[in-house]
Design a protein around this motif. Sequence first.
Motif: not given
Length: 337
Positions: A84-107
């Motif tokens: 549910v919540f992004p952390v730097p380690a995850v985003i640094n490992a796979k930057p496209s996951l910015i989109g996962y958290y955007r989609l989860l927020l419904g934006a």
Amino acid sequence: MKDSSQPRQQSVGPGKRILHPPGPSRQVQFYQLLVAARQQWFVDALSEALRQLDQDVIKKQLSRYVSAEAQRTLAAAGIRDEFVFPVPAVINAKPSLIGYYRLLLGAPQKSFYSGLTGMGIFKTMEETGTMSERQKALVPDFCQAMAEPLAGLVGQIPNMTSRDLSEMTLLTYGAQLQGSNNTLIGKKAMRDVFMAIAEIVDAFVMETQLKRFTVKNSSGRIVHIKCSHDPDVSIEETVQNRIHKKIAIEVKGGTDVSNAHNRAGEAEKSHLKSRNSGFPEFWTLISKKGLDVAKLRAESRTTNHWFDVAEVLARKGPDWDNFRQRLAAAVGIPVKD
């Protein structure tokens, strides 16, 4: 006035009609994009990134961004905080996951990356799966900013489940596809293929731009991979300060079987232009399901190799294995496991 785009109903007698439901091509095309999205922005991509990370680091970072109340709620639901919540380690490992958290927020992308949100700097991370040093420095700010609205999401949805998370991202993505016309969907298929290529060469990338990768291959030579038009993707190599054109790739994302030969003909036109500009080899990615490849070859005799676009987008199947092996060989790098 009657909508001519709607399926026709033809009367043939009292109480009987010949019905004409729409064909499946649009949904099949959505499916192609869906399997690509699983590798970039959905739970599958997140799970794969998490398997490669130190869980102690993730837990430590989560404690900085996630409130105790949200953690308790998710623990009671059996949901890991990082789903549910992004952390730097995850985003640094796979930057496209910015989109996962955007989609989860419904934006939607348009509003999320608008000037009003300040999020525009992260858009290329979602679209290319790569990031610059400037973007990397701002990832902690992204995680902090997202923590509050996502905590609101957790607090306002009763009895949240893992299935809810999966389907909420899908709802947002589905609306995004429905809002696209066929031309935009075709362009998206091309971008998604470009991201698949990026995953093959990522360990050798020297420089990243929105539509271009510069790779240093195993022999120390510089290879340029560019996403554009005519061809959709080009591979060129620098040898003794001269650019040598290597491969022109055409991506045809349509799925209507009856129109497949037209798409192959379009690929042929582009390949002929590329041949005239100096390219010696030509690949075509197209939906091959239910088609006779021999007939496709008749429409594009210039094409040297045909690949099923759905398999490349899904990163699965014999055409995907063939594609990544040939691409790695063309670039001059070992095949990624």
